[in-house]
Design an enzyme around this catalytic site. Sequence first.
Site, PDB file in Angstrom:
ATOM      1  N   TYR A 143     -19.964   5.903   3.420  1.00 14.07           N
ATOM      2  CA  TYR A 143     -19.189   7.133   3.665  1.00 14.07           C
ATOM      3  C   TYR A 143     -18.594   7.068   5.056  1.00 14.07           C
ATOM      4  CZ  TYR A 143     -18.492  10.758   0.321  1.00 14.07           C
ATOM      5  OH  TYR A 143     -17.959  11.496  -0.701  1.00 14.07           O
ATOM      6  N   GLU A 196     -15.938   9.436   6.548  1.00 13.91           N
ATOM      7  CA  GLU A 196     -14.974  10.496   6.869  1.00 13.91           C
ATOM      8  C   GLU A 196     -14.516  10.383   8.321  1.00 13.91           C
ATOM      9  OE1 GLU A 196     -16.594  14.292   5.824  1.00 13.91           O
ATOM     10  OE2 GLU A 196     -16.223  13.994   3.690  1.00 13.91           O
ATOM     11  N   ASP A 242       9.873   7.655  -0.654  1.00 13.48           N
ATOM     12  CA  ASP A 242       8.746   7.265  -1.513  1.00 13.48           C
ATOM     13  C   ASP A 242       9.105   5.909  -2.124  1.00 13.48           C
ATOM     14  OD1 ASP A 242       6.795   6.872  -3.381  1.00 13.48           O
ATOM     15  OD2 ASP A 242       6.919   8.883  -4.252  1.00 13.48           O
ATOM     16  N   THR A 281       2.662   3.537  -2.751  1.00 16.97           N
ATOM     17  CA  THR A 281       1.443   3.021  -3.359  1.00 16.97           C
ATOM     18  C   THR A 281       1.283   1.580  -2.872  1.00 16.97           C
ATOM     19  OG1 THR A 281       2.644   2.195  -5.276  1.00 16.97           O
ATOM     20  CG2 THR A 281       1.672   4.398  -5.486  1.00 16.97           C
ATOM     21  N   LYS A 290       1.902  -1.701  -6.694  1.00 14.63           N
ATOM     22  CA  LYS A 290       3.036  -2.057  -7.548  1.00 14.63           C
ATOM     23  C   LYS A 290       3.615  -3.395  -7.039  1.00 14.63           C
ATOM     24  CE  LYS A 290       3.435   2.765  -8.864  1.00 14.63           C
ATOM     25  NZ  LYS A 290       4.215   4.009  -8.874  1.00 14.63           N
ATOM     26  N   ARG A 331      -5.239  -0.537  -6.255  1.00  9.61           N
ATOM     27  CA  ARG A 331      -4.709   0.813  -6.481  1.00  9.61           C
ATOM     28  C   ARG A 331      -5.043   1.678  -5.287  1.00  9.61           C
ATOM     29  NH1 ARG A 331      -2.969   0.317 -11.436  1.00  9.61           N
ATOM     30  NH2 ARG A 331      -2.004   2.351 -11.303  1.00  9.61           N
TER      31      ARG A 331
HETATM   32  C1  LIG Z   1       3.820   5.282  -8.937  1.00 10.74           C
HETATM   33  C2  LIG Z   1       4.500   6.322  -8.107  1.00 10.74           C
HETATM   34  C3  LIG Z   1       3.801   7.375  -7.502  1.00 10.74           C
HETATM   35  C4  LIG Z   1       2.388   7.753  -7.859  1.00 10.74           C
HETATM   36  O1  LIG Z   1       1.422   6.903  -7.668  1.00 10.74           O
HETATM   37  P1  LIG Z   1      -0.002   7.079  -8.397  1.00 10.74           P
HETATM   38  O2  LIG Z   1      -0.778   6.067  -7.675  1.00 10.74           O
HETATM   39  O3  LIG Z   1       0.230   6.804  -9.843  1.00 10.74           O
HETATM   40  O4  LIG Z   1      -0.466   8.479  -8.139  1.00 10.74           O
HETATM   41  C5  LIG Z   1       4.482   8.222  -6.641  1.00 10.74           C
HETATM   42  N1  LIG Z   1       5.787   8.061  -6.403  1.00 10.74           N
HETATM   43  C6  LIG Z   1       6.503   7.088  -6.992  1.00 10.74           C
HETATM   44  C7  LIG Z   1       7.951   6.962  -6.690  1.00 10.74           C
HETATM   45  C8  LIG Z   1       5.891   6.192  -7.866  1.00 10.74           C
HETATM   46  O5  LIG Z   1       6.616   5.245  -8.460  1.00 10.74           O
END
Ligand SMILES: *Cc1c(COP(=O)(O)O)cnc(C)c1O
Length: 427
Positions: free
Chosen positions: A56, A58, A207, A233, A236, A242
Amino acid sequence: MSASRHPALSATDPELASHIAAEEVLQAETLRLIPSENYVSAAVLEASGTVLQNKYSEGYPGRRYYEGQQNIDRVEALAIERAKGLFGVDHANVQPYSGSPANLAVYLAFAQPGDTVMGMALPMGGHLTHGWGVSATGSWFRGVQYGVRATADPETNGLIDYDAVRELALAERPKLIFCGGTALPRTIDFAAFAEIAREAGSVLVADVAHIAGLIAGGAHPSPAGHVDVISTTTHKTLRGPRGAMLMCREEHAKAIDKAVFPGLQGGPHNQTTAGIAVALHEAAQPSFVRYAHAVVANAKALAAALLERGFDLVSGGTDNHLILIDLTGKEVPGKVAAKALDRAGIVVNYNTVPFDPRKPFDPSGIRIGTPSLTSRGLSTEHMPLVADWITRAVDAAAKQDETALKAIRAEVADLMAAFPAPGLPLS
Ligand SMILES: *Cc1c(COP(=O)(O)O)cnc(C)c1O
């Protein structure tokens, strides 16, 4: 095979172990075209499954609410330094549990419930968390949404209409503007968004969840220097575990850190932080620059081969890793095609296309991408074959020809066996 790979798991819980073993086979044998998925390296897998799980922590490195953080602090500091170096930013927070909570932390940092926020509409290619109605971000905030152009001109059809974005931003003066999305096959003009956000007095968030790996590898322009906050994220195109990261200029560092912890989350997932650190190290290597450019080259080659075979692509092609196929003119809609492709060993997702006449759960499109197949080493010379398989599978779906789908599945498995995936024990 799984018994030797996961001996303790196989002994303790053979039922669960068998599901993982089956998934390993599935990931090895199929052609995975979901653009948000990838294969992490064995090193990332190892880092993500360690005793760091037991801690943990925090707080942040050097400022924890728990003792015994000597090693955890080093792990997190390493991930932060690597993120800053790779993306050229002042500040990085590597603790968000995933992309959606990362975006929620941005709202918490800069907006109050009821404030107006702006993002791309989900059916146009945006993400749920950019203020779409069914998301908390669209019910706790007042989401206003932009889209893409519908024009007769193939040069601009399906592209973001920056004049319309500017008009909406100036009319609504949103607290936050999100750019980026989940089904955008074209380059995002961060400088244009920055100019609009400056005029509207909005905080601009890029994003880049889908394209972070392309940015890291220099295959897509970077938002660094243009936007207030970068949200991404890590799992990807960046090819990590993840998780997610928020990056920003020094002036926003405190607000972002406070929003992630204690604003939204408790203890960080240290095993994920370690995996992120490894992925960022891998992404800083020359081989990752080659990977990112190969992902785009493969997507362009695949798009060209699909166009040649009579498919309609949203925006007419791609600049990145992603292709949105519009099946409106075909005999089968997206879901039927996606399920047939799955039976043929080609994994895709059905997806809305801009101005889709069909419902979101039964839309007109399928969304595909090249991050995973490029991680396996497939190159542009293989893309006509992939396009052939997709063509044959969609035709077979229309004719309900299960034999044809089975034949494709065997051909796919043959090629996949020749291109073993990173991190997988089988091939
Ligand atoms: C995949 C994605 C997310 C969300 O990610 P999670 O890990 O699935 O919560 C947010 N914004 C965009 C543009 C994404 O492609």
